[in-house]
Design a protein around this motif. Sequence first.
Motif, mmCIF file in Angstrom:
data_model
loop_
_atom_site.group_PDB
_atom_site.id
_atom_site.type_symbol
_atom_site.label_atom_id
_atom_site.label_comp_id
_atom_site.label_asym_id
_atom_site.label_seq_id
_atom_site.Cartn_x
_atom_site.Cartn_y
_atom_site.Cartn_z
ATOM 1 N N ILE A 1 7.458 15.968 1.689
ATOM 2 C CA ILE A 1 8.059 15.844 0.361
ATOM 3 C C ILE A 1 8.171 14.362 -0.021
ATOM 4 O O ILE A 1 7.907 13.980 -1.164
ATOM 5 N N GLN A 2 8.554 13.523 0.932
ATOM 6 C CA GLN A 2 8.647 12.091 0.643
ATOM 7 C C GLN A 2 7.264 11.514 0.308
ATOM 8 O O GLN A 2 7.139 10.686 -0.597
ATOM 9 N N CYS A 3 6.240 11.948 1.030
ATOM 10 C CA CYS A 3 4.862 11.525 0.726
ATOM 11 C C CYS A 3 4.487 11.898 -0.702
ATOM 12 O O CYS A 3 3.943 11.079 -1.449
ATOM 13 N N LEU A 4 4.757 13.120 -1.071
ATOM 14 C CA LEU A 4 4.417 13.591 -2.413
ATOM 15 C C LEU A 4 5.210 12.842 -3.482
ATOM 16 O O LEU A 4 4.656 12.501 -4.536
ATOM 17 N N ASN A 5 6.481 12.561 -3.239
ATOM 18 C CA ASN A 5 7.296 11.801 -4.189
ATOM 19 C C ASN A 5 6.758 10.387 -4.387
ATOM 20 O O ASN A 5 6.669 9.897 -5.512
ATOM 21 N N ILE A 6 6.409 9.734 -3.292
ATOM 22 C CA ILE A 6 5.877 8.366 -3.382
ATOM 23 C C ILE A 6 4.531 8.370 -4.093
ATOM 24 O O ILE A 6 4.269 7.531 -4.955
ATOM 25 N N SER A 7 3.693 9.335 -3.753
ATOM 26 C CA SER A 7 2.384 9.440 -4.404
ATOM 27 C C SER A 7 2.548 9.643 -5.907
ATOM 28 O O SER A 7 1.875 8.990 -6.716
ATOM 29 N N SER A 8 3.437 10.526 -6.296
ATOM 30 C CA SER A 8 3.694 10.792 -7.704
ATOM 31 C C SER A 8 4.235 9.547 -8.405
ATOM 32 O O SER A 8 3.796 9.204 -9.509
ATOM 33 N N MET A 9 5.165 8.871 -7.780
ATOM 34 C CA MET A 9 5.741 7.663 -8.370
ATOM 35 C C MET A 9 4.678 6.582 -8.556
ATOM 36 O O MET A 9 4.627 5.927 -9.600
ATOM 37 N N ARG A 10 3.823 6.407 -7.566
ATOM 38 C CA ARG A 10 2.785 5.377 -7.641
ATOM 39 C C ARG A 10 1.742 5.713 -8.710
ATOM 40 O O ARG A 10 1.199 4.805 -9.333
ATOM 41 N N ARG A 11 1.477 6.992 -8.932
ATOM 42 C CA ARG A 11 0.540 7.379 -9.999
ATOM 43 C C ARG A 11 1.120 7.104 -11.371
ATOM 44 O O ARG A 11 0.409 6.673 -12.284
ATOM 45 N N ARG A 12 2.406 7.376 -11.543
ATOM 46 C CA ARG A 12 3.067 7.212 -12.844
ATOM 47 C C ARG A 12 3.467 5.772 -13.141
ATOM 48 O O ARG A 12 3.693 5.421 -14.295
ATOM 49 N N ASN A 13 3.622 4.947 -12.117
ATOM 50 C CA ASN A 13 4.134 3.593 -12.302
ATOM 51 C C ASN A 13 3.212 2.584 -11.625
ATOM 52 O O ASN A 13 3.363 2.312 -10.429
ATOM 53 N N PRO A 14 2.262 2.008 -12.349
ATOM 54 C CA PRO A 14 1.292 1.089 -11.742
ATOM 55 C C PRO A 14 1.911 -0.206 -11.205
ATOM 56 O O PRO A 14 1.290 -0.897 -10.412
ATOM 57 N N SER A 15 3.127 -0.527 -11.605
ATOM 58 C CA SER A 15 3.739 -1.771 -11.126
ATOM 59 C C SER A 15 4.193 -1.683 -9.673
ATOM 60 O O SER A 15 4.473 -2.700 -9.047
ATOM 61 N N VAL A 16 4.265 -0.481 -9.129
ATOM 62 C CA VAL A 16 4.774 -0.293 -7.766
ATOM 63 C C VAL A 16 3.799 -0.823 -6.715
ATOM 64 O O VAL A 16 4.210 -1.372 -5.704
ATOM 65 N N GLY A 17 2.515 -0.651 -6.941
ATOM 66 C CA GLY A 17 1.517 -1.074 -5.955
ATOM 67 C C GLY A 17 1.044 -2.500 -6.195
ATOM 68 O O GLY A 17 1.616 -3.249 -6.978
ATOM 69 N N GLY A 18 -0.009 -2.843 -5.509
ATOM 70 C CA GLY A 18 -0.613 -4.161 -5.681
ATOM 71 C C GLY A 18 0.097 -5.236 -4.885
ATOM 72 O O GLY A 18 0.928 -4.983 -4.025
ATOM 73 N N ILE A 19 -0.247 -6.469 -5.216
ATOM 74 C CA ILE A 19 0.325 -7.615 -4.509
ATOM 75 C C ILE A 19 1.696 -7.919 -5.086
ATOM 76 O O ILE A 19 1.876 -8.006 -6.295
ATOM 77 N N GLN A 20 2.659 -8.065 -4.180
ATOM 78 C CA GLN A 20 4.011 -8.426 -4.582
ATOM 79 C C GLN A 20 4.392 -9.717 -3.876
ATOM 80 O O GLN A 20 4.050 -9.931 -2.717
ATOM 81 N N SER B 1 0.840 -1.193 0.000
ATOM 82 C CA SER B 1 0.000 0.000 0.000
ATOM 83 C C SER B 1 0.880 1.250 0.000
ATOM 84 O O SER B 1 2.096 1.179 0.183
ATOM 85 N N PHE B 2 0.251 2.383 -0.173
ATOM 86 C CA PHE B 2 0.974 3.650 -0.118
ATOM 87 C C PHE B 2 1.711 3.777 1.216
ATOM 88 O O PHE B 2 2.882 4.155 1.260
ATOM 89 N N TRP B 3 1.029 3.473 2.322
ATOM 90 C CA TRP B 3 1.628 3.677 3.641
ATOM 91 C C TRP B 3 2.751 2.677 3.920
ATOM 92 O O TRP B 3 3.734 3.015 4.579
ATOM 93 N N THR B 4 2.638 1.460 3.405
ATOM 94 C CA THR B 4 3.739 0.506 3.540
ATOM 95 C C THR B 4 4.953 1.029 2.790
ATOM 96 O O THR B 4 6.075 1.006 3.293
ATOM 97 N N HIS B 5 4.718 1.511 1.578
ATOM 98 C CA HIS B 5 5.793 2.069 0.762
ATOM 99 C C HIS B 5 6.421 3.283 1.459
ATOM 100 O O HIS B 5 7.653 3.434 1.495
ATOM 101 N N TYR B 6 5.587 4.140 2.022
ATOM 102 C CA TYR B 6 6.083 5.336 2.721
ATOM 103 C C TYR B 6 6.942 4.945 3.929
ATOM 104 O O TYR B 6 8.042 5.472 4.120
ATOM 105 N N ARG B 7 6.447 4.017 4.752
ATOM 106 C CA ARG B 7 7.211 3.611 5.940
ATOM 107 C C ARG B 7 8.541 2.953 5.555
ATOM 108 O O ARG B 7 9.562 3.168 6.210
ATOM 109 N N ALA B 8 8.540 2.167 4.479
ATOM 110 C CA ALA B 8 9.789 1.547 4.026
ATOM 111 C C ALA B 8 10.766 2.620 3.539
ATOM 112 O O ALA B 8 11.961 2.565 3.849
#
Length: 180
Positions: free
Chosen positions: A84-103, A13-20
């Motif tokens: 700023i890190q939140c905004l960067n992660i949000s932007s990256m996740r919008r532009r790159n659909p492979s980042v989210g979902g089940i891994q 999720s976004f928050w998992t990605h942010y915490r990592a």
Amino acid sequence: MESQPITLSSTVSFWTHYRATRAIVNRLSTTYIAWGFFVGVPLLLVLVMLCLGEDIFVPGVYGLPTWAILVGGLLFMLVFIPLIQCLNISSMRRRNPSVGGIQTYTIAPEGYTIKGSLFDTTLKWDAFLKAIETKEFILLYVSTRWAHFIPKAAATASDLQAIRTIVQDKLGTKAKLQAA
């Protein structure tokens, strides 16, 4: 005896990605330097002024009292940088659909594999500079500033121990993992 591969799946999720990301960034030398510059230096300035009997409430630079420099540095490090890190992660996740979902993560004696709906990456253990275990993640560094992360919430206690065994065996002293 060779260890068996461990396979885990987790929704990133976004928050998992942010915490990592925070776990990785908080361990960078540049972060320590930033804390020293934006918080340590102003704190020393205020302490020296107090020791010399100076009034830290008198308007100084730009009409602000001296203590405002310290508060500004704290706000910068505790609010602005994480935002700023939140905004960067949000932007990256919008532009790159492979980042989210089940891994799906596979940790095996041969290497580390991560799979998502749009990618499949396999790295041999020689590709990692180091491994660090935090409260929430196992971070596998491929450079000094970038790491793969394995959410510990996706693993059982026995899986975590097996992962630690494989990583410790393959990375040796480069692995800073928690004891069993």
